[in-house]
Design an enzyme around this catalytic site. Structure first.
Site, PDB file in Angstrom:
ATOM      1  N   LEU A 179      -4.737   0.273  -4.540  1.00 57.21           N
ATOM      2  CA  LEU A 179      -4.211   1.453  -3.866  1.00 57.21           C
ATOM      3  C   LEU A 179      -2.702   1.298  -3.760  1.00 57.21           C
ATOM      4  CD1 LEU A 179      -6.740   1.851  -0.884  1.00 57.21           C
ATOM      5  CD2 LEU A 179      -6.756   3.078  -3.066  1.00 57.21           C
ATOM      6  N   ASP A 180      -1.980   2.400  -3.864  1.00 53.76           N
ATOM      7  CA  ASP A 180      -0.532   2.349  -3.695  1.00 53.76           C
ATOM      8  C   ASP A 180      -0.186   1.762  -2.332  1.00 53.76           C
ATOM      9  OD1 ASP A 180      -0.071   3.507  -6.151  1.00 53.76           O
ATOM     10  OD2 ASP A 180       0.054   5.536  -5.346  1.00 53.76           O
ATOM     11  N   LYS A 181       0.998   1.216  -2.228  1.00 53.78           N
ATOM     12  CA  LYS A 181       1.443   0.621  -0.975  1.00 53.78           C
ATOM     13  C   LYS A 181       1.301   1.592   0.193  1.00 53.78           C
ATOM     14  CE  LYS A 181       5.497  -1.415   1.274  1.00 53.78           C
ATOM     15  NZ  LYS A 181       6.909  -1.841   1.121  1.00 53.78           N
TER      16      LYS A 181
END
Length: 391
Positions: A179-181
């Site tokens: 997942l993106d930051k």
């Protein structure tokens, strides 16, 4: 260092050449025995650029014919060290973990983010030793984690839940997808090679069931649909991806498909609560497709969902009594309003279908609550808890 450098900015970007005239300049770089050009950027902060014997500032205006001499630091081995980081574990058995990742946590180490990552926490949770890896082994935020990943553990003895024979060098013990930051929500982690292989196969076959929810600036038209537009690097801004509607070969765009459905129209049509189901897992796919639809995610400064844009939509529809609170909530947005709500897959050992869900975090809920106070119109008949307002 800002994590967005992973998108490998061009040399013009690194030298802050933002004016059109500057883009016409030619840089003649003399270097020998260094990594390939596209792999230099993890050390750009240590780069010494000289012109006629003088060190250059990044604002230096380069002209055609100028010869710039650059000295770039040698790439260093990176280390992932076990850290006692609290993990919100939704499910755990001897084969896998399902974790509710908080926003602002990076999944795996990379140059600029070598500590405080989910991998650091996993190494501690499973009592694994340090992991060393080179830049070539590092995976940047631009990779598509639906592609199969090899390796899942460190290079030394393991804890009881990991078979020590399978402890190969890797920077991503158990990581199957990412997942993106700035994205919160559910993520599955494998504890053994068999689980890693089986879960990776499910991602490649697109049988993993993933549902995301987002808050968008504006309402998609139509209110439900399928976006099948390739996603590739934005040639005008290498810090983001873009949906590519024309020829794709020139920027290496890849097939991407997303299904979306508006759950609620909020604040008189200023915003919407939108459900997303991914058919592919490209970098920033939802964010790029939302921008393509003209409804960037709230708080997504990179893709157009800026605070000023959101406030410009909300102010005409917000009563004076709610103005102050709304401005405060929007001003405090520090990430895209995107949450991985549900995750379903076939258990790699039992073969049973398992399904997990996790409500959005406080920051998401707070702005959703404020938007609902301004106004809400239910669109979808979904039975999920977030539609019923039980957050």
């Amino acid at each position: 260092m800002n994590e967005d450098w992973y998108l490998e900015p061009s040399l013009e970007d690194a030298l802050d050449m933002r004016q059109n005239a500057q883009k016409e300049a030619e840089l003649l770089i003399k270097w020998k025995g260094l990594p390939e050009f596209e792999n230099l950027w993890e050390s750009v902060d240590k780069m010494r650029a000289e012109f006629s014997g003088f060190l250059l500032e990044v604002s230096f205006n380069v002209r055609t014919g100028d010869e710039i001499k650059c000295t770039i630091a040698e790439l260093q081995q990176l280390r992932a060290v076990p850290e006692n980081i609290p993990l919100d574990i939704v499910f755990e058995d001897e084969h896998l973990l399902v974790i509710n990742k908080p926003a602002h946590m990076v999944v795996h180490p990379a140059p600029g983010n070598t500590s405080g990552t989910l991998v650091n926490g996993i190494l501690h949770h499973c009592n694994l030793p340090n992991v060393e890896y080179s830049k070539e082994e590092a995976i940047s935020d631009t990779e598509d984690f639906d592609d199969e990943l090899n390796g899942f553990s460190s290079n030394a003895s393991s804890c009881e839940v990991l078979d020590s024979r399978l402890c190969v060098a890797s920077i991503r013990p158990g990581i199957v997808h990412r997942l993106d930051k700035g994205t919160s929500g559910l993520l599955v982690v494998a504890k053994d090679e068999h689980s890693h292989k089986k879960l990776s196969e499910q991602f490649k076959l697109r049988t993993i069931k993933r549902v995301y929810v987002s808050l968008t600036a504006g309402v998609p038209t139509p209110v439900a649909g399928r976006v099948e537009v390739p996603v590739g690097r934005d040639p005008n801004n290498r810090l983001r991806m873009t949906a590519v509607t024309g020829a794709v070969n020139s920027i290496k765009a890849r097939h991407a498909a997303s299904r979306y459905k508006v759950i609620e129209i909020l604040a008189g049509g200023s915003c919407a609560l939108v459900e997303w189901k991914l058919e592919t897992g490209r970098t920033h796919q939802i964010r790029a497709h939302a921008k393509y639809l003209g409804v960037p995610l709230l708080g997504d400064e990179v893709y157009g969902g800026t605070k000023s844009m959101v406030l410009s939509l909300l102010r005409p529809r917000t009563t004076p009594s709610l103005q102050g609170k709304m401005v405060k909530v929007v001003s405090e947005l520090d990430r895209p309003c995107l949450h991985a709500l549900t995750l379903g897959f076939e258990h790699p050992h039992t073969g049973k279908q398992v399904h997990f869900s996790c409500d959005p975090p406080v920051d998401f809920n707070e702005i959703l609550s404020q938007l609902r106070r301004i106004g809400r119109d239910r669109i979808s008949s979904s039975k999920d808890k977030f539609v019923k307002g039980k957050l």
